[in-house]
Design an enzyme around this catalytic site. Structure first.
Site, PDB file in Angstrom:
ATOM      1  N   GLU A 166      64.202  31.955  89.299  1.00  0.00           N
ATOM      2  CA  GLU A 166      63.028  31.422  89.532  1.00  0.00           C
ATOM      3  C   GLU A 166      62.851  29.736  90.547  1.00  0.00           C
ATOM      4  O   GLU A 166      62.601  29.431  91.085  1.00  0.00           O
ATOM      5  CB  GLU A 166      61.848  30.658  88.833  1.00  0.00           C
ATOM      6  CG  GLU A 166      61.545  31.806  87.396  1.00  0.00           C
ATOM      7  CD  GLU A 166      60.728  31.171  85.902  1.00  0.00           C
ATOM      8  OE1 GLU A 166      61.235  29.700  85.843  1.00  0.00           O
ATOM      9  OE2 GLU A 166      60.044  31.385  85.678  1.00  0.00           O
ATOM     10  N   GLU A 409      57.483  33.641  72.253  1.00  0.00           N
ATOM     11  CA  GLU A 409      58.433  32.387  73.192  1.00  0.00           C
ATOM     12  C   GLU A 409      59.636  32.542  72.096  1.00  0.00           C
ATOM     13  O   GLU A 409      59.659  32.142  71.438  1.00  0.00           O
ATOM     14  CB  GLU A 409      57.730  31.716  73.798  1.00  0.00           C
ATOM     15  CG  GLU A 409      58.777  30.493  74.024  1.00  0.00           C
ATOM     16  CD  GLU A 409      59.175  30.642  75.620  1.00  0.00           C
ATOM     17  OE1 GLU A 409      60.796  30.714  75.168  1.00  0.00           O
ATOM     18  OE2 GLU A 409      59.148  31.469  76.097  1.00  0.00           O
ATOM     19  N   GLU A 478      61.264  35.876  81.736  1.00  0.00           N
ATOM     20  CA  GLU A 478      62.709  34.236  81.975  1.00  0.00           C
ATOM     21  C   GLU A 478      63.894  35.286  81.995  1.00  0.00           C
ATOM     22  O   GLU A 478      65.060  35.402  81.241  1.00  0.00           O
ATOM     23  CB  GLU A 478      63.346  33.433  81.004  1.00  0.00           C
ATOM     24  CG  GLU A 478      61.958  32.472  81.756  1.00  0.00           C
ATOM     25  CD  GLU A 478      61.023  32.708  80.907  1.00  0.00           C
ATOM     26  OE1 GLU A 478      59.327  32.275  81.742  1.00  0.00           O
ATOM     27  OE2 GLU A 478      60.139  33.263  79.663  1.00  0.00           O
ATOM     28  N   GLU A 502      52.330  30.612  87.502  1.00  0.00           N
ATOM     29  CA  GLU A 502      52.461  29.500  87.423  1.00  0.00           C
ATOM     30  C   GLU A 502      52.920  28.132  87.927  1.00  0.00           C
ATOM     31  O   GLU A 502      52.730  27.303  87.555  1.00  0.00           O
ATOM     32  CB  GLU A 502      53.716  29.434  85.732  1.00  0.00           C
ATOM     33  CG  GLU A 502      54.464  30.054  85.840  1.00  0.00           C
ATOM     34  CD  GLU A 502      55.451  29.724  84.906  1.00  0.00           C
ATOM     35  OE1 GLU A 502      54.751  30.948  83.807  1.00  0.00           O
ATOM     36  OE2 GLU A 502      56.233  29.968  84.957  1.00  0.00           O
TER      37      GLU A 502
END
Length: 707
Positions: A166, A409, A478, A502
Site C-alpha cells: 500500500e 477482519e 491486505e 480508502e
C-alpha cells in the site's frame, strides 16, 4: 581432445526459441562454470541482456553452477479457454516452449529443469525440481534470478516490503531509485521494508526508445513472493524472496516447482494492458462445479467509517476487551455503524437500485482493540454486536432479493482465523452469506511471519479452497499481490493488495495513481478498488476533516471500466447517490463481467481509455481517465456490430471542472453512433469520462443527434 569433450556440454549447447509471431527471441546457454543464463530480444532489440539463473540451497549444494545440459525439448501450444469470470469470454493460449534439463554431474547427477514459454507478448519461465534420489526435502536460501536490463529505463515503482503493497508509486529512472527510496518508504501499518535497495513487482518500465516492459510472477503457490533487488548503477534487477520468521525463504519437497517469472513487453502500451500471459501460466480451475461463482455489484456500510469519524466499526468505548466477556455490557459509543436500522437502509437502497449485495463491516464483536496489540484472539467471526440481528437482517435482505456480504477482519492473526474457519463458513451458510471480504491488517500471527511469505501464501490459498467447499466467494484485503490465481481458484473473486479508495480519506491518492495501477497491480488480477465516490470534498460532512478525493465525479464513473473487477462497489454513502441520480445511472447500468475488451489508448502515469462488451449482451461501456493534466481522448467505435445504430450516453467532465475546482460539474449527452463513428472527448485535470452504449430504438434514431 578430452578437455574439449568435457567442456563441450558447458559451452556448446545453446538454445534459441522465438515467439509465434517471430518478434521475440529467447536465447539460453551455460556460461563459464556451468552457470545457466538467458537473454531476450524484441524485434532485434535487447530487452534482457545475458542474465544468470539459479537458486541457493541452505545446508546443501546449490543450483547455481556446475551444470551441463542433459537434454532439451521443444513444443508449441495454441489453444483457447474460457475463464469463469473475466475481461474476455475466450482467451487464446499460444506459445513456443523450451524445456531444458540441467544435470550437476559432480553431485551424483542431481538435476533441475528450467521451463521457458515464449508468447507473442512476453516470456514466462520457472524452475522445476523433479523427484529424484538425491533431492527430497530442501530449504531455499535465496533465488538468484537476474533481469539485466538494456538501459536506464523510466520505471513506476513502490519500495520492496515483506508486509504491505500500500505504497504510493514513484516514477523515476532506475538509476534514481536509491536516492528516492527514503521518501518513497512512508510509514504504513505493519510494514517491513527490505533493508537493501529493492522494489516490488509488478514492476513497469519504459525504455528511451519506446519499449514497455513489465516484470512480475505467475502462479505463486507454496513459495514466497518475489521482490526485486536493484543494482541502479548497472540497471540490473534480481530476485529477492520474502523470508520466514527464522530467515529461510522456502521449504520444498520434490516433485515441485517455483512460480513463473514473467516479462510482458511490447512497443505499444495498450498491448501490456491487453496481455493475458500471466493468466495463461496459471493452472485451469480445480473446481468441477463453478455455477455458484458469479460477478457482483455491491454497496456497503464502509465509506462512512473513513469520512472523519462519521461512524465506527466498534460498538463500545472500551479499549481492553476479550472474546469471552459479555459484549452487551459494553458502554455504547453512539457511533457504531453496523446497526439494524442502518443496515436495513442500505439493503433498501441496494434493492431499489439493482445491486446484488451489501457489505457490512463492524457487525461482529472485537473491534474495540483490534489493531496495534499483536493480539491473537480478537475476533470469533460468528458473534454479532447487540445491535446487529443476524437472522432478522438476513430474512429482510432475502425478502428484497439482496445478499449481505460477510466481513472477516483477522487483524493479521491467521492462526486464529484458520482455527475458526470452518465454524465461520458454516455460520455463513446457515445465515445466507455466500461472499466474504477478508482482511489482514496488522502484524502477522504466527509471529515473525510476513504477509508475503510462504506460510501466508499457503494460508490465502487454503482460505480460498476451504471457502469453495462451502460455495463461498472471497475478496481478500491486505493479502499478497495477485499472480493470476483467480484462474485456478475463481471463487477468489478479487483482492485489494494496493492503495485503494480508502487512501483518498487518508492523505489522498496522486492523480496518476489509477493510470499506473492497471500497468502494475492489476497485471496479476482484479482489484477491489472500491470506486464511485461522488462527494469528493470530505469537509462536506462537517466532522473536522478537510481531506478531498483527488478526482472529478466523472473520473469515478470511468473507474468501473478502467479498473477491472468482477466485484465492483459503489463505495459512497447512499445519500450522495440520491443527490446525483443521473450520474448514478451509469453505476447502475455498467456491467461487471465481459465478453471482450479493447484497450483504445494508454500511457502509464498519464491516461487510459478502455472499451468493454458486457457478457452475453449487446451492450458496451467505455471509460477514460487522465492524470492532473487535461487532454482530449480519442474514442473510436469500430468494435460495435457493423450495420447497427447505437445510443451512446456520454458522462463527461464539464468544461469548468477539475479535481480541485468544480469536481462535481459534469455533463450528460446522448448521441447516435455506429461502427464508423469516432469521438474526441474533453477530459478535465484529474478527470475522466464514461460511456454506455446500447442498440438504438427507432425513436432514438430519429430524435437523437447522430455523432
Amino acid at each position: 581432445m578430452l578437455a574439449l569433450i568435457c567442456i563441450f556440454p558447458l559451452f556448446g549447447q545453446a538454445q534459441t526459441i522465438t515467439s509465434p509471431d517471430k518478434n521475440l527471441s529467447m536465447h539460453f546457454e551455460l556460461k563459464e562454470n556451468g552457470v545457466p543464463s538467458y537473454e531476450l530480444t524484441y524485434k532485434g532489440k535487447a530487452v534482457i541482456k545475458p542474465s544468470s539463473l539459479g537458486l541457493e540451497i541452505k545446508d546443501a549444494a546449490s543450483f547455481v553452477n556446475g551444470f551441463s545440459i542433459q537434454k532439451t525439448e521443444e513444443s508449441t501450444v495454441d489453444t483457447n479457454w474460457d475463464p469463469v469470470l473475466g475481461e474476455q469470454k475466450t482467451i487464446r493460449n499460444n506459445y513456443n516452449e523450451l524445456l531444458v534439463t540441467l544435470v550437476q554431474t559432480k553431485l551424483n547427477n542431481r538435476y533441475l529443469r528450467i521451463r521457458f514459454r515464449l508468447f507473442n507478448d512476453g516470456l514466462g519461465f520457472r524452475y522445476e525440481f523433479p523427484k529424484q534420489k538425491d533431492l527430497n526435502y530442501f530449504i531455499i536460501k535465496e533465488e538468484n534470478t537476474q533481469f539485466n536490463l538494456s538501459g536506464d529505463h523510466k520505471i513506476f515503482w513502490i519500495p520492496g516490503d515483506y508486509d504491505t503493497n500500500e505504497y504510493a508509486y514513484t516514477t523515476s529512472k532506475i538509476s534514481e531509485i536509491p536516492s528516492l527510496m527514503k521518501n518513497a518508504t512512508i510509514n504504513i501499518n505493519a510494514q517491513q521494508p527490505i533493508k537493501n535497495v529493492a522494489i516490488q513487482t509488478p514492476s513497469m518500465m519504459k525504455s528511451a526508445d519506446g519499449l514497455y516492459i513489465n516484470i512480475h510472477e505467475a502462479a505463486l503457490v507454496n513459495y514466497p513472493a518475489m521482490s526485486l533487488n536493484v543494482n541502479a548503477a548497472e540497471f540490473k534487477l534480481s530476485s529477492h524472496l520474502t523470508p520466514d520468521a527464522v530467515g529461510n525463504k522456502g521449504y520444498m519437497q520434490s516433485d515441485t516447482q517455483s512460480p513463473w517469472r514473467t516479462i510482458v513487453l511490447s512497443d505499444k502500451a495498450t498491448d501490456i494492458l491487453a496481455s493475458k500471459l500471466i493468466l495463461n501460466l496459471n493452472e485451469p480451475t480445480k473446481y468441477k462445479d463453478v455455477s455458484w461463482i458469479r460477478p457482483m455489484k455491491y454497496i456497503g456500510v464502509w465509506w462512512e467509517y473513513f469520512v472523519a469519524g462519521k461512524s465506527t466499526w466498534a460498538y463500545g468505548t472500551e479499549n481492553n476487551v476479550k472474546l469471552d466477556q459479555d459484549f452487551s455490557k459494553l458502554t455504547p459509543n453512539g457511533k457504531h455503524g453496523a446497526t439494524n436500522e442502518r443496515v436495513k437502509a442500505y439493503i433498501d437502497f441496494a434493492a431499489k437500485n439493482g445491486f446484488d449485495g451489501v457489505l457490512v463491516e463492524g457487525w461482529n464483536i472485537g473491534w474495540e482493540d483490534w489493531i496495534g496489540n499483536w493480539k491473537e484472539e480478537v475476533f470469533d467471526f460468528v458473534t454479532p454486536y447487540p445491535d446487529f440481528n443476524v437472522k432478522m437482517l438476513h430474512d429482510y435482505a432475502a425478502s428484497k432479493g439482496v445478499k449481505i456480504i460477510m466481513h472477516h477482519e483477522t487483524s493479521g492473526a491467521a492462526t486464529n482465523y484458520e482455527r475458526r474457519l470452518d465454524r465461520a463458513f458454516q455460520f455463513m451458510n446457515d445465515n445466507g452469506y455466500d461472499a466474504v471480504k477478508t482482511g489482514y491488517v496488522g502484524q502477522i500471527i504466527p509471529r515473525g511471519e510476513h504477509h508475503d511469505g510462504q506460510w501466508m501464501v499457503n494460508h490465502y490459498i487454503h482460505v480460498a479452497e476451504r471457502a469453495a467447499d462451502y460455495k463461498i466467494m472471497v475478496n481478500s484485503h491486505e493479502a499478497v499481490r495477485p499472480t493470476g490465481l483467480n484462474r485456478t481458484y475463481p471463487n477468489w473473486i478479487a483482492q485489494e493488495s494496493a492503495r485503494g479508495t480508502e487512501f483518498e480519506a487518508m492523505g489522498g491518492l496522486a492523480h496518476e495513481h489509477t493510470t499506473i495501477l492497471p500497468f502494475t497491480r492489476l497485471m496479476g488480477g482484479p482489484m477491489d478498488f472500491t470506486p464511485g465516490i461522488f462527494q469528493t470534498d470530505l469537509s462536506y460532512y462537517k466532522t473536522g476533516g478537510n481531506q478531498r478525493v483527488n478526482t472529478t465525479l466523472a473520473k469515478q464513473l470511468a473507474y468501473y471500466v478502467t479498473m477491472y473487477s468482477p466485484l465492483q462497489m459503489a463505495a459512497d454513502i447512499p445519500d450522495n447517490y440520491n443527490r446525483f441520480p443521473d450520474a448514478f445511472q451509469f453505476i447502475k447500468d455498467v456491467a461487471v463481467d465481459w465478453d471482450n475488451t479493447w484497450i483504445l489508448e494508454a500511457e502509464p502515469g498519464d491516461y487510459i481509455t478502455i472499451a468493454r462488451k458486457a457478457k452475453g449482451k449487446d451492450e458496451w461501456f467505455v471509460g477514460g481517465i487522465t492524470d492532473e493534466n487535461t487532454r482530449t481522448a480519442n474514442v473510436p467505435f469500430d468494435y460495435l456490430s457493423k450495420g447497427k445504430k447505437y445510443t451512446a450516453t456520454i458522462y463527461s467532465d464539464a468544461k469548468d471542472a477539475s479535481w480541485k475546482v468544480n469536481p462535481q460539474h459534469y455533463e450528460i449527452r446522448k448521441v447516435i453512433v455506429d461502427s464508423k463513428s469516432n469521438v474526441k472527448q474533453f477530459v478535465a485535470p484529474g478527470g475522466g469520462f464514461a460511456i454506455s452504449i446500447k442498440e438504438a430504438t427507432d425513436t432514438e434514431t430519429k430524435e437523437i443527434k447522430k455523432l
